[in-house]
Design a protein around this motif. Structure first.
Motif, PDB file in Angstrom:
ATOM      1  N   ARG A  27       0.858  -1.197   0.000  1.00 29.56           N
ATOM      2  CA  ARG A  27       0.000   0.000   0.000  1.00 29.56           C
ATOM      3  C   ARG A  27       0.885   1.234   0.000  1.00 29.56           C
ATOM      4  N   SER A  28       0.537   2.196  -0.827  1.00 32.97           N
ATOM      5  CA  SER A  28       1.317   3.418  -0.934  1.00 32.97           C
ATOM      6  C   SER A  28       1.215   4.243   0.346  1.00 32.97           C
ATOM      7  N   ARG A  29       2.285   4.946   0.655  1.00 38.72           N
ATOM      8  CA  ARG A  29       2.274   5.844   1.805  1.00 38.72           C
ATOM      9  C   ARG A  29       1.617   7.171   1.459  1.00 38.72           C
ATOM     10  N   HIS A  30       1.430   7.432   0.169  1.00 35.38           N
ATOM     11  CA  HIS A  30       0.804   8.673  -0.277  1.00 35.38           C
ATOM     12  C   HIS A  30      -0.717   8.520  -0.254  1.00 35.38           C
ATOM     13  N   ARG A  31      -1.405   9.417   0.379  1.00 30.59           N
ATOM     14  CA  ARG A  31      -2.867   9.496   0.406  1.00 30.59           C
ATOM     15  C   ARG A  31      -3.548   8.264   0.996  1.00 30.59           C
ATOM     16  N   ASN A  59      -5.580   5.595  -1.399  1.00 28.86           N
ATOM     17  CA  ASN A  59      -5.655   4.151  -1.127  1.00 28.86           C
ATOM     18  C   ASN A  59      -5.123   3.290  -2.268  1.00 28.86           C
ATOM     19  N   TYR A  60      -3.968   3.672  -2.784  1.00 29.88           N
ATOM     20  CA  TYR A  60      -3.316   2.969  -3.888  1.00 29.88           C
ATOM     21  C   TYR A  60      -2.621   1.713  -3.356  1.00 29.88           C
ATOM     22  N   VAL A  61      -2.861   0.589  -4.025  1.00 33.35           N
ATOM     23  CA  VAL A  61      -2.248  -0.682  -3.641  1.00 33.35           C
ATOM     24  C   VAL A  61      -1.718  -1.368  -4.900  1.00 33.35           C
ATOM     25  N   GLU A  62      -0.483  -1.861  -4.821  1.00 36.63           N
ATOM     26  CA  GLU A  62       0.098  -2.668  -5.891  1.00 36.63           C
ATOM     27  C   GLU A  62       0.155  -4.106  -5.385  1.00 36.63           C
TER      28      GLU A  62
END
Length: 189
Positions: free
Chosen positions: A59-63, A81-84
């Motif tokens: 999960r991204s630390r941004h937003r 809530n960006y997840v790769e």
């Protein structure tokens, strides 16, 4: 001077498992019948009968934020809530990888209120969104080369305003490395 006290961490999920695929030709009903004697499992390759499967989500630390409280894109092109998620399969000395990303629709939007599923609203104009949308997908294309965008928002209900804004931005961006697909799972539920 404080590097000694800083510990890098990720927010995500990792699971690695050995997977054995049974290529038996019997039906599922035969396998579950108490009268059927147990059969020896057979695989394509008896020397290496397992696949190593790994699932890694980052999960991204941004937003990052709570659902309904953090939505859309910011001025730097980061979506909420960006997840790769990467799926790795190792078999016969070969490793295969499939990466899927997910995140909030990259336009300026929000949902105000504390009740369940508040009505979404656009917070900035189409022109104000263009540069941030572009920044988001330029980063995506730098990392992944080509992408298939699957828009999952409700295409006819209260989320329609967000889906329409998303499609408009894709059309304005007009990049041949993006494929846009609208899939309204509300119709298939």
């Amino acid at each position: 001077e404080v590097d000694f006290w800083i510990i890098p961490i990720i927010q995500g999920f990792v699971q690695i498992e050995d997977l054995v695929v049974n290529y038996s030709e019997s039906s599922d009903d035969d396998k579950s019948s108490p009268e059927t004697p147990p059969q020896e499992s057979s695989c394509v390759d008896d020397v290496h009968p397992t696949f190593l499967v790994a699932l890694i989500s980052r999960r991204s630390r941004h937003r990052a934020g709570m659902r309904y409280k953090r939505r859309g894109v910011d001025k730097n092109g980061n979506v909420a809530n960006y997840v790769e998620t990467e799926q790795l399969i190792h078999v016969h000395n070969h490793t295969l990888s499939f990466i899927q990303t997910r995140g909030s629709v990259p336009v300026f939007w929000s949902q105000v209120g504390y009740r369940y599923n508040p009505r979404p609203r656009l917070d900035k104009s189409e022109n104000e969104t263009v540069s941030c949308f572009r920044a988001h997908f330029e980063e995506q294309l730098k990392n992944y080369k080509k992408q298939v965008i699957i828009n999952l928002v409700d295409q006819t209900g209260r989320e329609k305003i967000i889906g329409d804004a998303y499609l408009k931005q894709v059309l304005l961006y007009n990049n041949p490395n993006l494929t846009y697909v609208s899939f309204d799972f509300h119709e298939h539920w």
